[in-house]
Design an enzyme around this catalytic site. Structure first.
Site, short mmCIF file in Angstrom:
data_model
loop_
_atom_site.label_atom_id
_atom_site.label_comp_id
_atom_site.label_asym_id
_atom_site.label_seq_id
_atom_site.Cartn_x
_atom_site.Cartn_y
_atom_site.Cartn_z
CB ALA A 11 -0.95 -0.01 1.20
CB VAL A 62 4.05 -10.10 0.77
CG1 VAL A 62 3.48 -8.87 1.43
CG2 VAL A 62 4.35 -9.86 -0.70
CB SER A 140 -3.47 -9.43 -13.87
OG SER A 140 -3.27 -8.81 -15.13
CE1 TYR A 153 1.76 -9.13 -12.32
CE2 TYR A 153 0.46 -9.32 -14.32
CZ TYR A 153 0.68 -8.75 -13.08
OH TYR A 153 -0.20 -7.79 -12.60
CB ILE A 186 -4.51 0.23 -13.26
CG1 ILE A 186 -5.63 -0.83 -13.33
CG2 ILE A 186 -4.87 1.36 -12.29
CD1 ILE A 186 -6.96 -0.37 -13.87
#
Ligand code: NAP
Length: 245
Positions: A11, A62, A140, A153, A186
């Site tokens: 974030a 993560v 995605s 990915y 995006i």
């Protein structure tokens, strides 16, 4: 009544930042992470001041199972509850499959897919106890379309979709929903690497005629996180301006 508590991974910027801001604006306490203390802490200070909610920030990798699990458990303990988990942190390490290094494959799978499993595993305990929970992961559009140069990915995001459906079946009877949001293109640091020509080509393929904004993903995540989405489970919501339908 105490406020709901949401975790948003990754974030510090981009979509994750927009999601954290939207959930804070909706009145949730939020716990956010990024890879670096210096970039995640200022976001916490800003959101807490703007929305009057509690914001906890932490540097977490993560892709490290122990780190993500101890972050999730720590947040549940600190706030005494955990209502929403948003698995947003993600990376790309693009390259043609023939030349892709094992480390590039591993790093993307560890960051984008393994992290989702380990975070969800840690979140399920408090959610099961409370008989309420919302797990939302960022997939995605390329999980459905494929993309040359992104074998790692695309595989990671396809894994997120399958994991989402499987978890949704496992915990759906306990008041917990598990869904994914699959953005198209995006405008964030991830897509800012594209040159003007590549961006124009992409815009031409999108019926909306433009890339999306992080806030346009955050609003869908906020819907899934809220009470109105209680009967939405195991879904991969495509948010792509019509690029894929
Ligand atoms: P971004 O601008 O590159 O930001 C990525 C975020 O993830 C950053 O906050 C970054 O933290 C964090 N992160 C990366 N690796 C991490 C790790 N190992 N541990 C903790 N945090 C980590 O990406 P974005 O465009 O906002 O994308 C967010 C999510 O949406 C990703 O899952 C991405 O795959 C997905 N998505 C994006 C698009 C798009 O067009 N942008 C399209 C489809 C899906 P630092 O700042 O510390 O590096």
């Amino acid at each position: 009544m105490t406020r709901r508590v949401a975790i948003v991974t990754g974030a510090s910027r981009g979509i994750g930042r927009a999601i954290a801001e939207r959930l804070a604006a909706d009145g949730m306490d939020v716990a956010i992470c990024g890879t670096r203390e210096e970039t995640i802490e200022p976001v916490a200070v800003e959101l807490a001041a703007a929305y009057g909610v509690a914001v906890h920030a932490q540097a977490v990798d993560v892709s490290n199972a122990e780190q993500i699990q101890s972050f999730v458990k720590g947040v549940a303990k600190r706030f005494g509850r955990l209502d929403v988990l948003v698995n947003n942190a993600g990376i790309t390490r693009d390259g043609l499959a023939m030349r892709m290094k094992a480390a590039e494959w591993r790093q993307v799978l560890d960051t984008n897919l393994d992290s989702v499993f380990f975070a969800a595993q840690a979140a399920l305990r408090p959610m099961m106890k409370a008989r309420f929970g919302r797990i939302i992961s960022l997939s995605s559009v390329v999980a459905s379309m494929g993309n040359p140069g992104q074998a790692n990915y695309c595989a990671s995001k396809g894994g997120v979709d399958a994991l989402t459906r499987s978890l949704a079946r496992e915990v759906g009877s306990r008041g917990i929903t598990v869904n994914a949001v699959a953005p198209g293109f995006i405008r964030t640091d991830m897509t800012d690497q594209l040159d003007d020509d590549a961006r124009a080509t992409i815009d031409n393929q999108i019926p909306a005629g433009r890339m999306g904004k992080p806030e346009e993903i955050a609003s869908v995540v906020a819907f899934l996180a809220g009470d109105d989405a209680g009967y939405v489970n195991g879904q991969i919501l495509q948010v792509n301006g019509g690029l894929y339908m």
